[in-house]
Motif scaffolding. Structure first.
Motif, mmCIF file in Angstrom:
data_model
loop_
_atom_site.group_PDB
_atom_site.id
_atom_site.type_symbol
_atom_site.label_atom_id
_atom_site.label_comp_id
_atom_site.label_asym_id
_atom_site.label_seq_id
_atom_site.Cartn_x
_atom_site.Cartn_y
_atom_site.Cartn_z
ATOM 1 N N LEU A 95 0.811 -1.213 0.000
ATOM 2 C CA LEU A 95 0.000 0.000 0.000
ATOM 3 C C LEU A 95 0.847 1.268 0.000
ATOM 4 O O LEU A 95 2.068 1.237 0.127
ATOM 5 C CB LEU A 95 -0.944 -0.005 1.204
ATOM 6 N N ASP A 96 0.147 2.414 -0.131
ATOM 7 C CA ASP A 96 0.800 3.717 -0.258
ATOM 8 C C ASP A 96 0.821 4.486 1.057
ATOM 9 O O ASP A 96 0.982 5.713 1.044
ATOM 10 C CB ASP A 96 0.068 4.565 -1.310
ATOM 11 N N GLY A 97 0.637 3.819 2.153
ATOM 12 C CA GLY A 97 0.660 4.498 3.444
ATOM 13 C C GLY A 97 0.017 3.642 4.514
ATOM 14 O O GLY A 97 -0.627 2.628 4.222
ATOM 15 N N HIS A 98 0.196 4.036 5.774
ATOM 16 C CA HIS A 98 -0.379 3.284 6.876
ATOM 17 C C HIS A 98 -0.785 4.242 7.988
ATOM 18 O O HIS A 98 -0.093 5.217 8.277
ATOM 19 C CB HIS A 98 0.611 2.233 7.403
ATOM 20 N N ILE A 99 -1.931 3.966 8.578
ATOM 21 C CA ILE A 99 -2.444 4.719 9.722
ATOM 22 C C ILE A 99 -2.523 3.747 10.891
ATOM 23 O O ILE A 99 -3.208 2.725 10.797
ATOM 24 C CB ILE A 99 -3.821 5.329 9.421
ATOM 25 N N VAL A 100 -1.820 4.058 11.969
ATOM 26 C CA VAL A 100 -1.732 3.159 13.125
ATOM 27 C C VAL A 100 -2.621 3.694 14.242
ATOM 28 O O VAL A 100 -2.515 4.871 14.627
ATOM 29 C CB VAL A 100 -0.276 3.036 13.617
ATOM 30 N N LEU A 101 -3.502 2.840 14.744
ATOM 31 C CA LEU A 101 -4.354 3.194 15.881
ATOM 32 C C LEU A 101 -3.722 2.655 17.157
ATOM 33 O O LEU A 101 -3.331 1.498 17.229
ATOM 34 C CB LEU A 101 -5.758 2.617 15.690
ATOM 35 N N SER A 102 -3.636 3.499 18.175
ATOM 36 C CA SER A 102 -2.928 3.179 19.402
ATOM 37 C C SER A 102 -3.882 2.738 20.497
ATOM 38 O O SER A 102 -4.837 3.476 20.819
ATOM 39 C CB SER A 102 -2.137 4.397 19.877
ATOM 40 N N PRO A 103 -3.659 1.574 21.127
ATOM 41 C CA PRO A 103 -4.510 1.167 22.251
ATOM 42 C C PRO A 103 -4.354 2.092 23.452
ATOM 43 O O PRO A 103 -5.311 2.289 24.215
ATOM 44 C CB PRO A 103 -4.026 -0.256 22.570
ATOM 45 N N GLU A 104 -3.163 2.678 23.643
ATOM 46 C CA GLU A 104 -2.964 3.604 24.759
ATOM 47 C C GLU A 104 -3.831 4.847 24.593
ATOM 48 O O GLU A 104 -4.449 5.324 25.552
ATOM 49 C CB GLU A 104 -1.492 4.013 24.858
ATOM 50 N N LEU A 105 -3.898 5.385 23.363
ATOM 51 C CA LEU A 105 -4.754 6.547 23.117
ATOM 52 C C LEU A 105 -6.226 6.178 23.269
ATOM 53 O O LEU A 105 -7.020 6.963 23.793
ATOM 54 C CB LEU A 105 -4.487 7.102 21.717
ATOM 55 N N ALA A 106 -6.594 4.982 22.804
ATOM 56 C CA ALA A 106 -7.985 4.543 22.932
ATOM 57 C C ALA A 106 -8.385 4.433 24.402
ATOM 58 O O ALA A 106 -9.517 4.778 24.777
ATOM 59 C CB ALA A 106 -8.185 3.199 22.231
ATOM 60 N N GLN A 107 -7.464 3.976 25.253
ATOM 61 C CA GLN A 107 -7.754 3.861 26.682
ATOM 62 C C GLN A 107 -7.960 5.224 27.330
ATOM 63 O O GLN A 107 -8.653 5.345 28.349
ATOM 64 C CB GLN A 107 -6.617 3.117 27.383
ATOM 65 N N ARG A 108 -7.371 6.270 26.754
ATOM 66 C CA ARG A 108 -7.548 7.630 27.277
ATOM 67 C C ARG A 108 -8.791 8.303 26.704
ATOM 68 O O ARG A 108 -8.985 9.508 26.878
ATOM 69 C CB ARG A 108 -6.325 8.483 26.942
ATOM 70 N N ASN A 109 -9.583 7.556 25.958
ATOM 71 C CA ASN A 109 -10.787 8.092 25.305
ATOM 72 C C ASN A 109 -10.414 9.158 24.274
ATOM 73 O O ASN A 109 -11.155 10.120 24.063
ATOM 74 C CB ASN A 109 -11.768 8.657 26.337
ATOM 75 N N HIS A 110 -9.260 8.970 23.635
ATOM 76 C CA HIS A 110 -8.780 9.870 22.586
ATOM 77 C C HIS A 110 -9.290 9.338 21.254
ATOM 78 O O HIS A 110 -8.831 8.317 20.766
ATOM 79 C CB HIS A 110 -7.245 9.881 22.616
ATOM 80 N N PHE A 111 -10.290 10.036 20.670
ATOM 81 C CA PHE A 111 -10.846 9.602 19.381
ATOM 82 C C PHE A 111 -10.609 10.686 18.347
ATOM 83 O O PHE A 111 -10.872 11.857 18.598
ATOM 84 C CB PHE A 111 -12.348 9.318 19.486
#
Length: 437
Positions: free
Chosen positions: A330-346
């Motif tokens: 692919l031409d790029g990647h977006i990484v979702l962080s479990p640490e940010l999700a735990q902080r309710n960071h959406f």
């Protein structure tokens, strides 16, 4: 449902010789790889479709697109002489279809379709098609708005770009896809739900999407309980639907959730057919099938397919062959962080670990400068965050770090947004310049 008409004479019918697991072995006078056949049982009068995937000892190997329950020893095989094809047209907008093209549900809203039925031709498209040639594709020149500030501002997706969305379970991938569908300015959205839970399919389509979003969305669904070949086919059908609208000159957004479940289904089919397992148990056919699927997206001679593919990651992603192969293609990647999700960071996007390879090609110099400064500030703040928490950092030690610390509240406000909030690209750029000023 638009399937090839079973027109071969009765003398060309075959007979099932053996059913082993999910594989059907049959004697067929004439058969081709990829050909669609019908399995008909004269005892129970039950019929399902199956696809020829190989040959062994003068027998055809078929994998069913449906359940084999109820098939008896007298089951017949009726070849169609053609591969699986789906009838395409404006009638698909607002509908949920199966991998065989059957309508599963229609949008409840009365919101009109963005295209009239006479505006788009009705055509029969093959489910499996070759990717466009390298020199028949348009050059990528413009961004596509997704309505998410963190993506549009710092990880800009171009029209015709293909990006992976990586994250573990529970980090908000499905919620982010719903926000993107509501906020994008793509003309048509094609949503491939591969191996999803039935509950999540209903909630996503009937709860998280509004009437306007549903009216321009085509969903192709094969839930986790469906046979492996049906899940594999669903990914190809979703891509084929996107190709149809692209060929009409439109900008299409293809969302596939998830490539990991497609890979597992492809592995199940390959191993059942007798292929040897290689890396992490995946057969050689998977490493050939994945790039053929992903390369079908992108710009065409007329329109574009911008594609986002979700990838489930657990533990070290570098040891996951699916994540590694997808990243390389692919031409790029977006990484979702479990640490940010735990902080309710959406959305829980880890900007420093994410990258869009085409962002600099479509962004203005001012946006490139603002994005680089925000990323630098995030990186500097990450270096001293622990020192700040324990009170060991002295203000004035480094002017760049001091500036990064001062910008943090504005940067975090920029990166976070409600799942119901959709931001125009012009507003995102205005907010970016406000962060660095």
């Amino acid at each position: 449902m638009a399937l090839a008409r079973l027109a071969r004479p009765r003398l060309l019918r075959g007979k099932v010789r053996c059913i082993r697991g999910t594989m059907v072995y049959a004697s067929l006078p004439v058969a081709c790889i990829g050909e669609l056949c019908q399995l008909y049982d004269p005892v129970t009068h039950r019929a399902i479709f199956a696809q020829v995937i190989g040959f062994s000892n003068e027998e055809a190997i078929l994998t069913p697109i449906g359940e084999l329950d109820g098939m008896s020893t007298r089951c017949e095989v009726i070849p169609s002489g053609q591969p699986l094809s789906i009838k395409m047209g404006a009638h698909l907008l607002g509908r949920v279809i199966s991998p065989l093209g059957a309508t599963l549900n229609v949008a409840r809203s009365e919101s009109p379709s963005p295209f009239s039925k006479t505006e788009l031709p009705i055509q029969l498209y093959p489910v499996h098609a070759d990717p466009p040639g390298a020199f028949t594709r348009q050059l990528i020149k413009a961004p596509l708005q997704l309505g998410i500030r963190a993506i549009d501002g710092l990880l800009t997706i171009a029209r015709g770009q293909r990006v992976g969305l990586f994250g573990g379970p529970g980090v908000g991938k499905t919620s982010l896809l719903a926000s993107i569908i509501r906020g994008t300015n793509a003309q048509v959205i094609v949503l491939g739900l591969i191996g999803e839970r039935g509950r999540e399919v209903r909630e996503l389509l009937d709860v998280q999407l509004d009437a306007v979003a549903r009216s321009r969305t085509v969903a192709v669904v094969a839930t986790s309980d469906r046979p492996a070949m049906e899940r594999v086919t669903a990914a190809h059908v979703a891509t084929s639907v996107a190709e149809y609208f692209r060929d009409q000159g439109m900008d299409v957004l293809l969302l596939m959730d998830s490539v990991t479940r497609f890979a597992r289904a492809q592995r199940e089919v390959g191993l059942a057919a007798g292929e040897p397992p290689t890396r992490r148990g995946f057969p050689p056919s998977f490493f050939a099938a994945l790039p053929r699927l992903l390369e079908r997206a992108g710009p065409g001679a007329n329109g574009t397919i911008t594609a986002l593919y979700t990838v489930l990651t657990e533990g070290d992603a570098s040891l996951d062959p699916v994540a590694e192969e997808v990243t390389s293609i692919l031409d790029g990647h977006i990484v979702l962080s479990p640490e940010l999700a735990q902080r309710n960071h959406f959305p829980a996007i880890d900007v420093l670990r994410s990258r869009s390879r085409l962002a600099d090609s479509v962004n203005s110099p001012a946006q490139i400068h603002a994005g680089a400064l925000i990323r630098k500030s995030l990186a500097l703040y990450a270096e001293v965050e622990l020192l700040l928490r324990v009170g060991e950092y002295e203000s004035g030690s480094d002017s760049d770090i001091d500036a990064a610390i001062a910008r943090q509240p504005a940067i975090q406000a920029f990166l976070q947004q409600s799942s119901k909030e959709h931001v125009a690209l012009s507003e995102t750029l205005r907010r970016m310049h406000g962060v660095i000023s």
